[in-house]
Structures are given as structure tokens and as C-alpha cells.
Design a protein around this motif. Structure first.
Motif, PDB file in Angstrom:
ATOM      1  N   ASP A  28       1.199  -1.175  -0.564  1.00  0.00           N
ATOM      2  CA  ASP A  28       0.454  -0.470   0.016  1.00  0.00           C
ATOM      3  C   ASP A  28       0.937   1.380   0.164  1.00  0.00           C
ATOM      4  O   ASP A  28       0.325   2.124  -0.788  1.00  0.00           O
ATOM      5  CB  ASP A  28      -1.022   0.035   1.438  1.00  0.00           C
ATOM      6  CG  ASP A  28      -1.931  -0.913   0.801  1.00  0.00           C
ATOM      7  OD1 ASP A  28      -2.412  -1.292   0.086  1.00  0.00           O
ATOM      8  OD2 ASP A  28      -2.340  -1.329   1.967  1.00  0.00           O
ATOM      9  N   ALA A  29       1.784   0.787   0.679  1.00  0.00           N
ATOM     10  CA  ALA A  29       3.045   2.509   1.078  1.00  0.00           C
ATOM     11  C   ALA A  29       3.215   3.096  -0.087  1.00  0.00           C
ATOM     12  O   ALA A  29       3.718   3.535  -0.926  1.00  0.00           O
ATOM     13  CB  ALA A  29       3.775   2.168   1.760  1.00  0.00           C
ATOM     14  N   ILE A  30       4.025   1.843  -1.278  1.00  0.00           N
ATOM     15  CA  ILE A  30       4.847   1.404  -2.417  1.00  0.00           C
ATOM     16  C   ILE A  30       3.536   2.005  -3.458  1.00  0.00           C
ATOM     17  O   ILE A  30       4.546   3.026  -4.419  1.00  0.00           O
ATOM     18  CB  ILE A  30       4.948   0.305  -2.703  1.00  0.00           C
ATOM     19  CG1 ILE A  30       6.126  -0.519  -2.364  1.00  0.00           C
ATOM     20  CG2 ILE A  30       5.312   0.068  -4.257  1.00  0.00           C
ATOM     21  CD1 ILE A  30       7.626   0.362  -2.265  1.00  0.00           C
ATOM     22  N   ALA A  31       2.511   1.260  -3.453  1.00  0.00           N
ATOM     23  CA  ALA A  31       1.107   2.116  -4.409  1.00  0.00           C
ATOM     24  C   ALA A  31       0.958   3.748  -4.503  1.00  0.00           C
ATOM     25  O   ALA A  31       1.158   4.521  -5.142  1.00  0.00           O
ATOM     26  CB  ALA A  31       0.061   1.430  -3.983  1.00  0.00           C
ATOM     27  N   ALA A  32       0.511   4.215  -2.394  1.00  0.00           N
ATOM     28  CA  ALA A  32       0.622   5.448  -2.823  1.00  0.00           C
ATOM     29  C   ALA A  32       1.870   6.469  -3.320  1.00  0.00           C
ATOM     30  O   ALA A  32       1.539   7.386  -4.260  1.00  0.00           O
ATOM     31  CB  ALA A  32       0.776   6.118  -1.583  1.00  0.00           C
ATOM     32  N   LEU A  33       2.919   5.905  -3.248  1.00  0.00           N
ATOM     33  CA  LEU A  33       4.331   6.800  -3.890  1.00  0.00           C
ATOM     34  C   LEU A  33       4.153   6.508  -4.904  1.00  0.00           C
ATOM     35  O   LEU A  33       4.271   7.146  -5.551  1.00  0.00           O
ATOM     36  CB  LEU A  33       5.609   5.957  -3.136  1.00  0.00           C
ATOM     37  CG  LEU A  33       6.593   6.629  -3.798  1.00  0.00           C
ATOM     38  CD1 LEU A  33       7.183   8.298  -2.450  1.00  0.00           C
ATOM     39  CD2 LEU A  33       8.077   5.610  -2.735  1.00  0.00           C
ATOM     40  N   ARG A  34       3.703   5.073  -5.821  1.00  0.00           N
ATOM     41  CA  ARG A  34       3.802   5.488  -6.955  1.00  0.00           C
ATOM     42  C   ARG A  34       2.347   6.612  -7.813  1.00  0.00           C
ATOM     43  O   ARG A  34       2.688   7.510  -8.694  1.00  0.00           O
ATOM     44  CB  ARG A  34       3.265   4.212  -7.859  1.00  0.00           C
ATOM     45  CG  ARG A  34       4.461   2.934  -7.836  1.00  0.00           C
ATOM     46  CD  ARG A  34       4.463   1.930  -8.500  1.00  0.00           C
ATOM     47  NE  ARG A  34       4.947   0.369  -7.797  1.00  0.00           N
ATOM     48  CZ  ARG A  34       5.936   0.434  -8.332  1.00  0.00           C
ATOM     49  NH1 ARG A  34       6.594   1.296  -9.376  1.00  0.00           N
ATOM     50  NH2 ARG A  34       6.700  -0.632  -8.083  1.00  0.00           N
ATOM     51  N   VAL A  35       1.913   6.862  -7.027  1.00  0.00           N
ATOM     52  CA  VAL A  35       0.836   7.636  -7.603  1.00  0.00           C
ATOM     53  C   VAL A  35       1.151   9.197  -7.035  1.00  0.00           C
ATOM     54  O   VAL A  35       0.553   9.772  -8.707  1.00  0.00           O
ATOM     55  CB  VAL A  35      -1.008   7.847  -6.596  1.00  0.00           C
ATOM     56  CG1 VAL A  35      -1.620   8.885  -6.643  1.00  0.00           C
ATOM     57  CG2 VAL A  35      -1.318   5.993  -7.046  1.00  0.00           C
ATOM     58  N   ILE A  36       2.083   9.546  -6.574  1.00  0.00           N
ATOM     59  CA  ILE A  36       2.676  10.740  -6.663  1.00  0.00           C
ATOM     60  C   ILE A  36       3.711  10.471  -7.590  1.00  0.00           C
ATOM     61  O   ILE A  36       3.840  12.023  -8.385  1.00  0.00           O
ATOM     62  CB  ILE A  36       3.589  10.825  -5.225  1.00  0.00           C
ATOM     63  CG1 ILE A  36       1.723  11.125  -4.000  1.00  0.00           C
ATOM     64  CG2 ILE A  36       3.333  12.390  -5.311  1.00  0.00           C
ATOM     65  CD1 ILE A  36       2.439  10.706  -2.659  1.00  0.00           C
ATOM     66  N   LEU A  37       4.195   9.832  -8.253  1.00  0.00           N
ATOM     67  CA  LEU A  37       5.366   9.717  -9.156  1.00  0.00           C
ATOM     68  C   LEU A  37       5.407   9.731 -10.657  1.00  0.00           C
ATOM     69  O   LEU A  37       5.813   9.816 -11.164  1.00  0.00           O
ATOM     70  CB  LEU A  37       6.727   8.959  -8.619  1.00  0.00           C
ATOM     71  CG  LEU A  37       7.265   9.035  -7.343  1.00  0.00           C
ATOM     72  CD1 LEU A  37       8.641   7.310  -6.708  1.00  0.00           C
ATOM     73  CD2 LEU A  37       7.852  10.056  -7.215  1.00  0.00           C
ATOM     74  N   LYS A  39       3.815  10.949 -13.556  1.00  0.00           N
ATOM     75  CA  LYS A  39       3.776  12.174 -14.346  1.00  0.00           C
ATOM     76  C   LYS A  39       2.083  12.124 -15.211  1.00  0.00           C
ATOM     77  O   LYS A  39       2.052  10.947 -15.545  1.00  0.00           O
ATOM     78  CB  LYS A  39       4.682  12.141 -15.464  1.00  0.00           C
ATOM     79  CG  LYS A  39       5.741  12.804 -14.871  1.00  0.00           C
ATOM     80  CD  LYS A  39       6.750  13.706 -15.275  1.00  0.00           C
ATOM     81  CE  LYS A  39       7.954  13.579 -15.241  1.00  0.00           C
ATOM     82  NZ  LYS A  39       8.698  14.045 -16.049  1.00  0.00           N
ATOM     83  N   PRO A  40       1.198  12.493 -14.857  1.00  0.00           N
ATOM     84  CA  PRO A  40       0.068  13.102 -15.284  1.00  0.00           C
ATOM     85  C   PRO A  40       0.583  13.140 -17.459  1.00  0.00           C
ATOM     86  O   PRO A  40       1.556  13.517 -17.646  1.00  0.00           O
ATOM     87  CB  PRO A  40      -0.491  14.390 -14.711  1.00  0.00           C
ATOM     88  CG  PRO A  40       0.718  14.953 -14.975  1.00  0.00           C
ATOM     89  CD  PRO A  40       1.241  13.939 -14.089  1.00  0.00           C
ATOM     90  N   THR A  41      -1.106  12.045 -18.234  1.00  0.00           N
ATOM     91  CA  THR A  41      -0.308  12.570 -19.427  1.00  0.00           C
ATOM     92  C   THR A  41      -0.533  13.656 -20.101  1.00  0.00           C
ATOM     93  O   THR A  41      -1.522  14.599 -19.115  1.00  0.00           O
ATOM     94  CB  THR A  41      -0.959  11.481 -19.781  1.00  0.00           C
ATOM     95  OG1 THR A  41      -2.640  11.611 -19.747  1.00  0.00           O
ATOM     96  CG2 THR A  41      -0.353   9.782 -19.679  1.00  0.00           C
TER      97      THR A  41
END
Length: 105
Positions: A28-37, A39-41
Motif C-alpha cells: 500500500d505504501a509503495i502504491a501511494a508513492l507510485r501514484v505521486i511519482l 506524471k500525468p499524461t
């Protein structure tokens, strides 16, 4: 509110450093980090020629050149506050260039 990168990274490190070895919360912590990292298309750009901006010096020059009598370099420099060499460069590099020979008199 969107969590900050710092907060997400601290959460990952806290789970990773958990002395009890309970890494169940790591996905869950990694998934949250990935969401932040991630870049929006970028929004797709329209294809084809762009609509020219209005009230630009380029538009002023083109308006002068469209007049039946055309325009001299001096008239264009007066209208745009450009130097004569800038006007000549604009005319030389313009994709709107049309050449013709006008009758004298």
C-alpha cells in the motif's frame, strides 16, 4: 488533499524499517508513492495549423502587406518599432512571402 512525496516516502521507509518485520503494509505504501511519482499524461495537442495570435507585431506586418499598396520597410519599422534589418529578416523568413512585379507609375 493529495499526499506529498515526502509523506509517501516516509511512509515507505517506516514500513520498511519496522523492526517487527511486518511488511504487510508495504504494498500500500509503495502504491501511494507510485501514484505521486507518476506524471500525468499531457493533453493531446490539436493537429493542423494553429490559430494565429491576435494583436501581434506579425499580424500588424501582415495587415500592412495585405493593403493594395503594400508597405515599405520604413512603414513597417514605424508600425512595429523594429529595426530595418529585423523587418528584412522577417520578410525573408516569412512563409507568407509572395513576390510580384508592380507596374511603375
Amino acid at each position: 488533499m493529495r499526499p506529498s512525496l515526502r509523506h509517501a516516502a516516509q511512509r515507505v521507509l517506516a514500513v520498511w524499517d519496522d523492526e517487527a518485520g511486518e511488511h504487510a503494509a508495504l504494498p500500500d505504501a509503495i502504491a501511494a508513492l507510485r501514484v505521486i511519482l507518476v506524471k500525468p499524461t499531457a493533453a493531446p495537442r490539436p493537429t493542423g495549423p494553429r490559430k494565429p495570435r491576435e494583436s501581434t507585431k506579425q499580424q500588424q506586418v501582415l495587415a500592412l502587406l495585405r493593403r493594395p499598396e503594400g508597405a515599405t520597410v520604413a512603414q513597417i519599422t514605424s508600425a512595429t518599432s523594429w529595426q530595418a534589418h529585423t523587418v528584412r529578416g522577417f520578410l525573408a523568413g516569412s512563409s507568407y512571402t509572395v513576390y510580384r512585379i508592380a507596374e511603375a507609375g
